[in-house]
Design a protein around this motif. Structure first.
Motif, PDB file in Angstrom:
ATOM      1  N   GLY A 254      89.405  87.029  -0.067  1.00 51.81           N
ATOM      2  CA  GLY A 254      89.832  87.794  -1.229  1.00 51.81           C
ATOM      3  C   GLY A 254      88.725  88.115  -2.214  1.00 51.81           C
ATOM      4  N   PHE A 255      87.483  87.788  -1.879  1.00 51.64           N
ATOM      5  CA  PHE A 255      86.356  88.088  -2.768  1.00 51.64           C
ATOM      6  C   PHE A 255      85.761  89.435  -2.374  1.00 51.64           C
ATOM      7  N   LYS A 256      85.923  90.402  -3.236  1.00 50.30           N
ATOM      8  CA  LYS A 256      85.341  91.712  -2.996  1.00 50.30           C
ATOM      9  C   LYS A 256      83.905  91.693  -3.521  1.00 50.30           C
ATOM     10  N   VAL A 257      83.041  92.369  -2.832  1.00 49.87           N
ATOM     11  CA  VAL A 257      81.648  92.434  -3.254  1.00 49.87           C
ATOM     12  C   VAL A 257      81.549  93.542  -4.304  1.00 49.87           C
ATOM     13  N   LEU A 258      81.711  93.142  -5.569  1.00 42.29           N
ATOM     14  CA  LEU A 258      81.704  94.079  -6.690  1.00 42.29           C
ATOM     15  C   LEU A 258      80.684  93.614  -7.725  1.00 42.29           C
ATOM     16  N   PRO A 259      79.997  94.550  -8.367  1.00 36.38           N
ATOM     17  CA  PRO A 259      78.955  94.173  -9.343  1.00 36.38           C
ATOM     18  C   PRO A 259      79.495  93.874 -10.739  1.00 36.38           C
ATOM     19  N   ARG A 260      80.494  92.992 -10.818  1.00 36.63           N
ATOM     20  CA  ARG A 260      81.017  92.587 -12.131  1.00 36.63           C
ATOM     21  C   ARG A 260      81.620  91.195 -12.010  1.00 36.63           C
ATOM     22  N   GLY A 261      81.770  90.542 -13.158  1.00 39.07           N
ATOM     23  CA  GLY A 261      82.331  89.191 -13.150  1.00 39.07           C
ATOM     24  C   GLY A 261      81.365  88.206 -12.524  1.00 39.07           C
ATOM     25  N   THR A 262      81.854  87.466 -11.554  1.00 39.36           N
ATOM     26  CA  THR A 262      80.985  86.564 -10.809  1.00 39.36           C
ATOM     27  C   THR A 262      80.983  87.014  -9.363  1.00 39.36           C
ATOM     28  N   ALA A 263      79.893  86.736  -8.676  1.00 38.29           N
ATOM     29  CA  ALA A 263      79.746  87.247  -7.312  1.00 38.29           C
ATOM     30  C   ALA A 263      78.718  86.420  -6.547  1.00 38.29           C
ATOM     31  N   PRO A 264      78.785  86.488  -5.226  1.00 35.96           N
ATOM     32  CA  PRO A 264      77.801  85.777  -4.408  1.00 35.96           C
ATOM     33  C   PRO A 264      76.521  86.593  -4.249  1.00 35.96           C
ATOM     34  N   VAL A 265      75.388  85.912  -4.275  1.00 29.38           N
ATOM     35  CA  VAL A 265      74.094  86.532  -3.990  1.00 29.38           C
ATOM     36  C   VAL A 265      73.323  85.610  -3.050  1.00 29.38           C
ATOM     37  N   ILE A 266      72.385  86.161  -2.347  1.00 32.31           N
ATOM     38  CA  ILE A 266      71.541  85.383  -1.433  1.00 32.31           C
ATOM     39  C   ILE A 266      70.216  85.116  -2.124  1.00 32.31           C
ATOM     40  N   ILE A 267      69.790  83.856  -2.138  1.00 33.37           N
ATOM     41  CA  ILE A 267      68.500  83.552  -2.760  1.00 33.37           C
ATOM     42  C   ILE A 267      67.400  83.310  -1.741  1.00 33.37           C
ATOM     43  N   ASN A 268      67.768  83.077  -0.482  1.00 37.42           N
ATOM     44  CA  ASN A 268      66.764  83.026   0.582  1.00 37.42           C
ATOM     45  C   ASN A 268      67.465  83.257   1.910  1.00 37.42           C
ATOM     46  N   ALA A 269      66.712  83.754   2.866  1.00 38.21           N
ATOM     47  CA  ALA A 269      67.264  84.016   4.191  1.00 38.21           C
ATOM     48  C   ALA A 269      66.148  83.876   5.218  1.00 38.21           C
ATOM     49  N   ALA A 270      66.538  83.423   6.413  1.00 40.15           N
ATOM     50  CA  ALA A 270      65.568  83.249   7.496  1.00 40.15           C
ATOM     51  C   ALA A 270      66.246  83.558   8.814  1.00 40.15           C
ATOM     52  N   CYS A 271      65.450  83.938   9.797  1.00 39.86           N
ATOM     53  CA  CYS A 271      65.976  84.214  11.128  1.00 39.86           C
ATOM     54  C   CYS A 271      64.946  83.753  12.160  1.00 39.86           C
TER      55      CYS A 271
ATOM     56  N   ALA B 228      69.653  84.524  18.644  1.00 40.49           N
ATOM     57  CA  ALA B 228      68.984  84.302  17.360  1.00 40.49           C
ATOM     58  C   ALA B 228      69.820  83.341  16.527  1.00 40.49           C
ATOM     59  N   THR B 229      69.138  82.645  15.613  1.00 41.11           N
ATOM     60  CA  THR B 229      69.814  81.815  14.622  1.00 41.11           C
ATOM     61  C   THR B 229      69.295  82.226  13.248  1.00 41.11           C
ATOM     62  N   GLY B 230      70.095  81.987  12.248  1.00 41.26           N
ATOM     63  CA  GLY B 230      69.670  82.348  10.900  1.00 41.26           C
ATOM     64  C   GLY B 230      70.257  81.415   9.874  1.00 41.26           C
ATOM     65  N   ASP B 231      69.694  81.478   8.694  1.00 38.25           N
ATOM     66  CA  ASP B 231      70.143  80.682   7.565  1.00 38.25           C
ATOM     67  C   ASP B 231      70.046  81.515   6.304  1.00 38.25           C
ATOM     68  N   ALA B 232      70.973  81.282   5.384  1.00 42.50           N
ATOM     69  CA  ALA B 232      70.925  81.941   4.077  1.00 42.50           C
ATOM     70  C   ALA B 232      71.610  81.037   3.060  1.00 42.50           C
ATOM     71  N   LYS B 233      71.047  80.962   1.883  1.00 40.20           N
ATOM     72  CA  LYS B 233      71.666  80.187   0.813  1.00 40.20           C
ATOM     73  C   LYS B 233      72.386  81.155  -0.111  1.00 40.20           C
ATOM     74  N   ILE B 234      73.698  80.919  -0.262  1.00 35.75           N
ATOM     75  CA  ILE B 234      74.521  81.745  -1.150  1.00 35.75           C
ATOM     76  C   ILE B 234      74.639  81.030  -2.489  1.00 35.75           C
ATOM     77  N   VAL B 235      74.369  81.765  -3.553  1.00 34.55           N
ATOM     78  CA  VAL B 235      74.556  81.241  -4.905  1.00 34.55           C
ATOM     79  C   VAL B 235      75.576  82.130  -5.607  1.00 34.55           C
ATOM     80  N   TRP B 236      76.557  81.483  -6.234  1.00 30.36           N
ATOM     81  CA  TRP B 236      77.539  82.227  -7.014  1.00 30.36           C
ATOM     82  C   TRP B 236      76.912  82.462  -8.376  1.00 30.36           C
ATOM     83  N   MET B 237      76.976  83.709  -8.865  1.00 27.52           N
ATOM     84  CA  MET B 237      76.328  83.989 -10.146  1.00 27.52           C
ATOM     85  C   MET B 237      77.205  84.827 -11.057  1.00 27.52           C
ATOM     86  N   ASP B 238      76.933  84.706 -12.339  1.00 35.64           N
ATOM     87  CA  ASP B 238      77.539  85.550 -13.354  1.00 35.64           C
ATOM     88  C   ASP B 238      76.728  86.845 -13.361  1.00 35.64           C
TER      89      ASP B 238
END
Length: 135
Positions: free
Chosen positions: A48-65, A107-117
């Motif tokens: 139910g989390f829409k990727v919208l640029p308002r309120g709070t939302a998830p962002v990626i702070i690092n990613a690897a593959c 392939a394998t990958g990793d990403a850290k999701i941070v919830w942000m205002d």
């Protein structure tokens, strides 16, 4: 992230597109990040989390593959997304990319999701609904 510390949360199917390939005739390294992103967005939308640029939302702070075996067009991919235990505002995710109905790991990958205002750009607590899903 050790296997015992992660939970399978999403499996997405997607086609390898002709345009995903590079001059060497295999999927370009940057496209793997798009495959992982698509799986992640589908997962968040199922919660139910829409990727919208308002309120709070998830962002990626690092990613690897890690690229293990080249992928080629045509093909149907299976991307599996795993989540670790959530912190206050972040969670580590892991991805496995295979061809559908094939257990070979391409392939394998990793990403850290941070919830942000979104307004302040600062981290925010992970929503309780998501935390409950990860526990």
């Amino acid at each position: 992230m050790p296997t015992s510390q992660r939970k399978l949360v999403q499996t997405s199917l997607m086609s390898i597109r002709w345009g995903d390939m590079d001059a060497y005739g295999h999927v370009n390294n940057t496209v793997y990040f798009r495959y992982m992103e698509q799986c992640r967005v589908e997962y968040l939308e199922t919660l139910g989390f829409k990727v919208l640029p308002r309120g709070t939302a998830p962002v990626i702070i690092n990613a690897a593959c890690t690229f293990l075996v080249p992928l080629n067009y045509p093909g149907m991919l299976e991307v599996r997304m795993f989540c670790g235990h959530p912190g206050r505002s972040s969670v580590q995710t892991h991805y496995e990319i295979r061809l559908q109905d094939n257990e070979t790991l391409y392939a394998t990958g990793d990403a850290k999701i941070v919830w942000m205002d979104v307004a302040s750009g600062k981290s925010a607590p992970i929503p309780d609904e998501w935390r409950a899903q990860l526990s």
